[in-house]
Design an enzyme around this catalytic site. Structure first.
Site: not given
Length: 312
Positions: A163-165, A169
């Site tokens: 998942a690009k959360t 980051y």
């Protein structure tokens, strides 16, 4: 309001929760859940100026990943994918952009604070702006110097790496700050086992004896859209690609060639790791062929890759 960063100069509007609003009016409450706990998902997408007009690169794949990322965090995006597509296309048209970077984001907004976000509303926004080479135009030709970060990539058992959360980051921010603080162009991050994962915002490829290797999904990497594209391009060019590789730190030093891929980084050669020169210390022939083919496709999409583009 503070002075605008140069990259946003000339941007007039943001799409926010179903409306086009003035850039300065696109605001979020300071008690938004995502600001405090990192509960948001996002995508980075590019629109290119092709011979057939502005075209968003692999929009459907990015959109699919946005909704898949949201599902992991129980974020129910209050718009259908078709609505986000229409909003994005219209926003690019309204801004009069031939090429741009696109940032869709969905996050838990202002509601009761506490770890459980279930009572917080989901807010959605899309921004577009002109953006050139992320690591610099020179880096595309000359390559960049990298360093292995002391910060490890979190495991998927800790935070889902698929998942690009937003909150996750922070890991990439720390690695990038460390690299830049030590005068390197970018970091390379190892996973908890000490094997190569990826860059802070890029996937990594290794060339050895004419074959191509890239770290597999089990190595705590994001399944990059550009990574997938480069694998396809390389195979179409006749290369053998090992897309489920485990790569040790030492293998980086001994590689014939290394390069990064990503929406922002595109295809960027790596000329050194920890001050160890890679190959001849310049962009290698395999990297050059793949990079050239990649940019040729973006400029004049061949029929075989036409489904990679959503024309504006």
């Amino acid at each position: 309001m503070s002075e605008r960063p140069e990259m946003f100069e000339g941007v007039d509007e943001i799409w926010q929760d179903g409306e086009f609003v003035d850039f300065e009016d696109a605001q979020v409450h300071v008690l938004a859940h995502a600001l405090h706990y990192g509960t948001g998902v996002f995508e980075g997408v590019r629109c290119y100026d092709t011979d057939d007009g502005p075209a968003i690169f692999r929009w459907e794949e990015h959109l699919d990943r946005l909704y898949e990322s949201a599902k992991v965090y129980d974020i129910e995006i209050p718009f259908e994918p078709e609505e986000l597509t229409e909003a994005t296309v219209e926003l690019i048209r309204r801004e009069g952009l031939e090429s741009c970077y696109i940032r869709p984001i969905a996050f838990y907004g202002y509601g009761p604070l506490g770890l459980n976000p279930s009572e917080s509303p989901v807010e959605t926004a899309i921004g577009v702006w002109p953006w050139g080479a992320y690591l610099g135009e020179e880096a595309l030709e000359e390559g960049i110097d990298t360093a292995i970060s002391s910060w490890r990539k979190h495991a998927s058992s800790q935070i889902p790496t698929s998942a690009k959360t937003t909150g996750a980051y922070v890991n990439s921010v720390l690695a990038s700050l460390e690299a830049k603080g030590n005068d390197y162009g970018e970091a390379i991050v190892l996973n908890k086992e000490g094997n190569v994962a990826e860059g802070p915002g890029e996937n990594i490829f290794l060339v050895r004896d004419g074959e191509i290797y890239t770290t597999g999904l089990a190595e705590s990497i994001l399944d990059g859209i550009t990574r997938r594209s480069v694998i396809t391009i390389a195979e179409d060019l006749g290369y053998t690609v090992h897309d489920d590789a485990t790569i040790s730190r030492g293998e980086l030093y001994a590689a014939d060639e290394l390069f990064f891929t990503g929406t922002a980084a595109e295809v960027t050669p790596i000329r050194s790791v920890d001050d160890n020169e890679i190959g001849a210390g310049t962009k290698g022939p395999v990297t050059d062929e793949i990079q050239t083919r990649f940019f040729d496709i973006l400029e004049e999409p061949p029929e075989q890759y036409d489904d990679w583009f959503r024309y504006v």
